[in-house]
Design a protein around this motif. Structure first.
Motif, PDB file in Angstrom:
ATOM      1  N   ARG A  15       9.340   5.218   5.365  1.00  0.00           N
ATOM      2  CA  ARG A  15       9.700   4.669   3.635  1.00  0.00           C
ATOM      3  C   ARG A  15       7.901   3.476   3.741  1.00  0.00           C
ATOM      4  O   ARG A  15       7.322   3.130   4.091  1.00  0.00           O
ATOM      5  N   ILE A  16       8.025   3.996   1.958  1.00  0.00           N
ATOM      6  CA  ILE A  16       6.343   3.643   1.769  1.00  0.00           C
ATOM      7  C   ILE A  16       7.006   2.112   1.034  1.00  0.00           C
ATOM      8  O   ILE A  16       8.151   1.709  -0.174  1.00  0.00           O
ATOM      9  N   VAL A  21       1.299  -1.951  -0.775  1.00  0.00           N
ATOM     10  CA  VAL A  21       0.612  -1.165  -0.991  1.00  0.00           C
ATOM     11  C   VAL A  21      -0.032  -0.742  -1.901  1.00  0.00           C
ATOM     12  O   VAL A  21      -1.984  -1.191  -2.144  1.00  0.00           O
ATOM     13  N   LEU A  22       0.828  -1.873  -2.587  1.00  0.00           N
ATOM     14  CA  LEU A  22      -0.464  -2.926  -3.883  1.00  0.00           C
ATOM     15  C   LEU A  22      -1.002  -4.345  -2.915  1.00  0.00           C
ATOM     16  O   LEU A  22      -2.198  -4.421  -4.264  1.00  0.00           O
ATOM     17  N   SER A 122       1.714   9.937   6.947  1.00  0.00           N
ATOM     18  CA  SER A 122       2.871  10.578   6.202  1.00  0.00           C
ATOM     19  C   SER A 122       1.896  10.715   5.046  1.00  0.00           C
ATOM     20  O   SER A 122       0.472   9.936   4.501  1.00  0.00           O
ATOM     21  N   PRO A 123       2.269  12.254   4.099  1.00  0.00           N
ATOM     22  CA  PRO A 123       0.842  12.380   3.671  1.00  0.00           C
ATOM     23  C   PRO A 123       1.063  12.023   2.114  1.00  0.00           C
ATOM     24  O   PRO A 123       0.377  11.727   1.012  1.00  0.00           O
ATOM     25  N   GLY A 124       2.439  11.814   1.720  1.00  0.00           N
ATOM     26  CA  GLY A 124       3.223  11.187   0.792  1.00  0.00           C
ATOM     27  C   GLY A 124       2.547   9.441   0.511  1.00  0.00           C
ATOM     28  O   GLY A 124       1.923   8.528  -0.115  1.00  0.00           O
ATOM     29  N   ALA A 128      -0.038   7.215  -1.507  1.00  0.00           N
ATOM     30  CA  ALA A 128       0.491   6.177  -3.057  1.00  0.00           C
ATOM     31  C   ALA A 128      -0.902   5.035  -2.226  1.00  0.00           C
ATOM     32  O   ALA A 128      -1.301   4.883  -3.122  1.00  0.00           O
ATOM     33  N   ARG A 129      -1.433   5.100  -1.522  1.00  0.00           N
ATOM     34  CA  ARG A 129      -2.210   4.077  -1.351  1.00  0.00           C
ATOM     35  C   ARG A 129      -3.693   4.414  -1.945  1.00  0.00           C
ATOM     36  O   ARG A 129      -4.418   4.012  -2.622  1.00  0.00           O
TER      37      ARG A 129
END
Length: 526
Positions: A15-16, A21-22, A122-124, A128-129
């Motif tokens: 899970r992201i 990420v932020l 993962s590519p997602g 996202a990053r």
């Protein structure tokens, strides 16, 4: 490595974590902009630019230029009581010193966040990053575009012209009788006001900033061989990363050498601050312009007026004398024979890149000739991309003129643009030659494949062989697949191989056959 990737993905996609990420995006962008602003402010201050205007807006404009933005200077000069006197200026140049500082910091923190995720991403999550970093960078760049404008007003009295009632003898040597007209107009010149301003173009700057930040992230991922990639991009570990990281490494070393040369030149100069400021802002511009030139890439350009002094010798003298012919190493050597030393330096740099790429490329079952061919093709492909990029980054275009009633009272222009097509061709040719020769040198010295890391160790479809093939060159490597020992195990020196007392006593009684004894895992009696 394949076993480790499989183990990492047994539980399915991760899970992201958007909070992480932020925070990563904030760290990357903030440190990058702080570095760019610091280099820009210090460089402008050492050049004395803050003596004529506010340092804050000029720093913001320099950061925007360094991030691929666009700045439009403008001016209006009213003198002699005449209307229509206008100063026009257009500048297209990227201060690569500012760009490089921001790119290094942005890449460092971005790659560090990816390495903390494990052996695969993962590519997602990668998208996202990268998207969060790009979005936040554009938001900050928009703020700099709003702050990066200023107007500087100069008047004749502030220039000391009111202290020259009769011209002070400054006009005695002017030809054509012009000097006879100026003393009567000096009073009007004292009343003259010059307003020179600059404004950041928001739209083009945001577009250029998007290209810049995405380009930096792509270069960082290709440069760092220890950063995980999605499974679909795993082939880059062995195809592109070794050669790309080697060539980028030697380019960064060349910039460091340029900065060292500038520091040496500043020691004995009357104005060391100016040299230091120019080096901070433009050392990569000069170094990365010299690299394609040393590879025999032709440069088209022209230089007139005071702007010609910006070019290093002998480029300034060449373009002043001839703007119709491209500048090549042969033509420049006619003005200064030391230009051939540039070719030697660039050739050594490319050869070093070839050796470094060979050390980072797995040998596999290939022979010396096959390994040299593989390295040559890969470094040639990378050179065909990097050299045109250097040509594009170091292009310069500047024009300044003061026209009064249709007559040019002052003019200066500078244009310098390399031929990108020749850069692509020559970059491929030099990459092929340096990659093949460097691979042969590394193979003969036993260094080929000695610096393989990450997924590149699985190249060639089997275990590595040949000089430099170490215990970490097979398909299954890592801490969960240790290399075989160099000598047989000895229970006398390894306490973990000694049998416990109860097992030893039971063997003497015949209750436990020898083939059922534990192998290498027995613990000592406590």
């Amino acid at each position: 490595m394949g076993a480790m990737r499989s183990a990492a993905t047994v539980g399915g996609p991760r899970r992201i974590r958007w909070g992480d990420v932020l925070l990563t995006a904030v760290a990357c962008v903030s440190w990058s902009l702080v570095g760019m602003a610091g280099v820009a402010a210090l460089g402008l201050h050492l050049l004395g630019a803050d003596a004529a205007g506010s340092l804050g807006p000029m720093t913001a404009a320099a950061v925007v230029l360094g991030a691929g933005g666009s700045v439009t200077p403008s001016g209006d000069v009213s003198a002699f009581g005449l209307e229509g006197a206008e100063a026009t200026t257009a500048i297209e140049v990227t201060p690569l010193g500012v760009s490089l500082a921001g790119a290094l910091l942005l890449a460092f923190f971005f790659l560090r966040s990816l390495r903390a995720l494990g052996v695969e991403i993962s590519p997602g999550e990668l998208a996202a990053r990268a998207g969060a970093v790009a979005a936040l960078f554009l938001a900050m760049l928009a703020g700099l575009a709003w702050a990066g404008h200023d107007v500087i007003t100069l008047d004749g009295a502030s220039l000391g012209l009111d202290q020259l009632p009769d011209g002070g003898g400054l006009t005695d040597d002017l030809p054509g009788g012009i000097g006879e007209l100026l003393p009567d107009r000096l009073g009007d010149l004292v009343e003259a006001e010059a307003a020179v301003g600059f404004t950041v173009d928001t739209g083009p700057s945001l577009l250029g900033g998007l290209v810049w930040v995405l380009g930096v992230l792509v270069v960082a991922l290709l440069f760092s061989r220890r950063t995980p990639l999605p499974a679909a991009l795993a082939f880059l570990d062995r195809v592109a990363r070794p050669a790309f990281s080697a060539l980028v490494t030697v380019l960064l070393v060349a910039v460091a050498a340029g900065l060292a040369a500038a520091a040496y030149a500043a020691i004995g100069d009357d104005h060391p601050g100016r040299i230091a400021g120019a080096a901070l802002l433009g050392a990569p511009n000069g170094v990365w312009l010299a690299v394609p030139l040393g590879l025999f890439v032709p440069w088209d350009g022209k230089a007139t007026g005071a702007l010609a002094e910006v070019l290093p010798a002998p480029l300034d003298a060449f373009f002043r004398a001839s703007a119709d012919e491209p500048a090549t190493v042969g033509r420049l050597a006619e003005l200064d024979g030391r230009v051939w030393l540039l070719v030697v330096a660039v050739a050594v740099m490319m050869l070093f890149a070839g050796v470094l790429a060979a050390a980072r490329t797995p040998v596999g079952p290939l022979s010396a000739a096959g390994f040299a061919g593989r390295c040559a093709v890969r470094l040639g492909g990378v050179g065909a991309v990097v050299v045109p990029l250097l040509v594009w980054l170091t292009a310069v275009s500047a024009n300044a003129s003061l026209s009064v009633l249709g007559f040019d009272a002052f003019g200066a222009s500078l244009s310098l643009q390399g031929q990108a097509g020749m850069g692509l061709l020559l970059g491929a040719v030099w990459g092929l030659g340096a990659g093949g020769l460097g691979a042969l040198l590394a193979y003969g010295a036993g260094a080929a494949g000695g610096r393989v890391v990450g997924g590149a160790s699985g190249a060639g479809g089997g275990a590595a062989s040949g000089p430099g093939a170490g215990p970490l060159s097979g398909d299954e490597v890592g801490p969960y697949d240790p290399a075989p020992p160099f000598r047989p195990a000895n229970p006398q020196t390894n306490p973990y191989l000694r049998l416990p007392d109860e097992v030893r006593e039971s063997s003497r009684d015949g209750s436990s056959p020898p083939d059922e004894w534990p192998q290498g895992g027995g613990g000592r009696k406590r």
